[in-house]
Scaffold this motif. Structure first.
Motif: not given
Ligand code: FES
Lengths: 357, 149
Positions: B22-23, B25-27, B29-30
């Protein structure tokens, strides 16, 4: 009394005492190479000059293809002392880059990069790259003919890199061609992105210099040489250096005001005798001497990779210099440094002597 | 006891993967919109394949003119012996705009001293490729330049 009260008030909130204590305890070695110690401070001083004059120019400059050239013209002809501020900004940029080169080569030749100062060298190396980027992006802002073609050539060089080059080029240009979009982008880099990065790098660089103290050249034993206190002795000498630089800066700006040139026309031939700024001259000439095709490679690509490769090696040299790390003379690395200095100076001079045909 | 351990290890690494994933994915998505944002949108190229470059008589023999071909510059040359030649004016080396040198009667790039002949071929200098040559038609008193199909 009152002064004391203020001092007390502030030092409770800001660690003034510690800073002054630190400044007093900090010493700087005195030896025959001590002159070179001043160039870092000179760079810092010039950077401050750039920030201040840059902010002033921002009050009148307009970053669009339609009015950039005119706004610079306005600054130079209408705004009181506008010619002086702009001239100082341009000259200081050049002297800053020159001083950074001197600073870097003196650090290199004195092997001040040896442990534990490798990170100081790295941050310094990146600062120099950033300053070159400042020079490159700032050069376009007046939107004159020379700047236009310099940007054309410079961004095309980035574009010659296989695979990613095309993306880099489009990113830099803000489109396929060098247009007003490029100008706005370069403006953004010049006044926002690069200053931000510089501030961080500079803070780390200066912090590390404080942590490690000044390095004494190899062969000069640290406990045998004279030392002088940083505060106030060294800082006062620093300031003498700064006022000399300021004098030089004003002298150059007054007697050799920076030219505005001819407004860029994206549909006009490149002018005869077109040249890059002096600090890109050695790359320009080197590329000129590489033939269009070397075996299967395009000369351009080969040259650009050569420079990137050489730059990375130069950046990492401190990590290879095992001898200097043991406080032994490392002639081999000195020779590399001398070779690089000679190469850059000779090729640059050749560049200025070649006829413009 | 033993049982417990065996259950724990995969569960632990499962959570690690989940967290790490998820980290990432977060990166992503930014980063993805950021990169997409900073790459400029494609402007539909007004790809003109034929333009009026000049009027006959506008150009003296042994002279040249830079004209617009869509978003790119082209060069129109009136040769000494009265022919009209048109080609792309963008140097194939690093993209400077070339010019016609009346003294040499061929095309020259000021940036790194590239020379081209009137067929667009490289005579000397660093340019790796020939210039694209266009077709020239004279219609009435207008010189029409078009890309060769
Ligand atoms: S851009 Fe034309 S010779 Fe380099």
């Amino acid at each position: 009394m009152e002064k004391n009260f203020l001092y007390e008030w502030f030092s409770k909130r800001i660690p003034l005492k510690n800073m002054i204590e630190f400044g007093k305890k900090k010493t700087v070695p005195v030896h025959k190479y001590s002159v070179w110690y001043y160039f870092g401070g000179i760079c810092l001083f010039l950077f401050v000059v750039q920030v201040l004059t840059g902010i002033m120019l921002l009050l009148y400059y307009r970053p669009t293809a339609e009015s950039a050239f005119e706004s610079v013209q306005f600054i130079v002809t209408q705004v009181k002392f506008g010619w002086l501020v702009r001239s100082i900004h341009s000259w200081a940029a050049n002297i800053l880059i020159a001083a950074s080169f001197i600073h870097m080569f003196s650090v290199y030749l004195m092997k001040s990069y040896r442990p534990p100062r490798e990170m100081t060298w790295l941050t310094g190396f990146f600062l120099l790259l950033i300053f070159l980027a400042f020079g490159f992006s700032g050069y376009l802002l007046p939107w004159n003919e020379l700047a236009f073609f310099a940007t054309q050539v410079g961004t095309n060089m980035a574009g010659a890199i296989p695979l990613v080059g095309g993306y880099i080029k489009t990113f830099l240009r803000g489109g396929e061609e060098v247009t007003g979009a490029t100008l706005i982008r370069f403006f953004g880099f010049h006044v926002a992105v690069l200053p931000g990065i510089t501030t961080v790098l500079l803070a780390i660089h200066i912090y590390l210099v404080q942590v490690h103290g000044m390095s004494a050249p190899i062969g000069i034993e640290k406990n045998k040489i004279k030392e002088e206190p940083f505060f106030p002795n060294f800082i006062l000498k620093d300031m003498v250096g700064w006022s000399l630089v300021l004098t030089l800066l004003v002298f150059l700006s007054v007697f050799f005001p920076w030219e505005i040139g001819v407004k860029a026309d994206p549909f006009a031939s490149a002018p005869v005798g077109i040249k890059p700024e002096w600090y890109f001259m050695f790359m320009f000439i080197t590329l000129k001497f590489i033939p269009g095709k070397v075996l299967f490679f395009e000369g351009e690509v080969l040259g650009i990779f050569g420079f990137i490769f050489a730059g990375i090696i130069w950046m990492l040299l401190p990590f290879f210099d095992k001898k200097a790390a043991q406080e032994k003379r490392s002639t081999f690395f000195t020779l590399i440094g001398v070779f690089v200095i000679l190469y850059i100076s000779v090729i640059t001079i050749v560049g200025y002597m070649l006829p413009g045909k | 006891m033993n049982n417990n351990k065996e259950v724990n290890i995969p569960r632990r690494s499962f959570i690690d993967y989940l967290l790490g994933g998820s980290i990432l994915a977060l990166i992503a998505s930014v980063l993805y919109p950021t990169i997409k944002f900073i790459m400029p949108p494609k402007v539909p190229e007004a790809s003109q394949s034929s333009v009026k470059a000049a009027k006959v008589g506008e150009l003296a023999p042994n002279s040249y003119k830079i004209f617009r071909m869509g978003t790119k510059p082209g060069i129109l040359i009136h040769t000494e012996d009265g022919k009209f030649i048109a080609m792309s004016a963008v140097c194939t080396h690093l993209g400077c705009i070339i010019q016609y040198r009346p003294d040499m009667q061929h095309v020259w790039c000021a940036c790194h001293n590239g020379h081209f002949d009137l067929n667009g071929k490289v005579i000397s200098g660093p340019p790796p490729l020939p210039l694209e040559v266009f077709q020239v038609n004279i219609v009435g008193d207008e010189i029409i330049v078009s890309k060769k199909g």
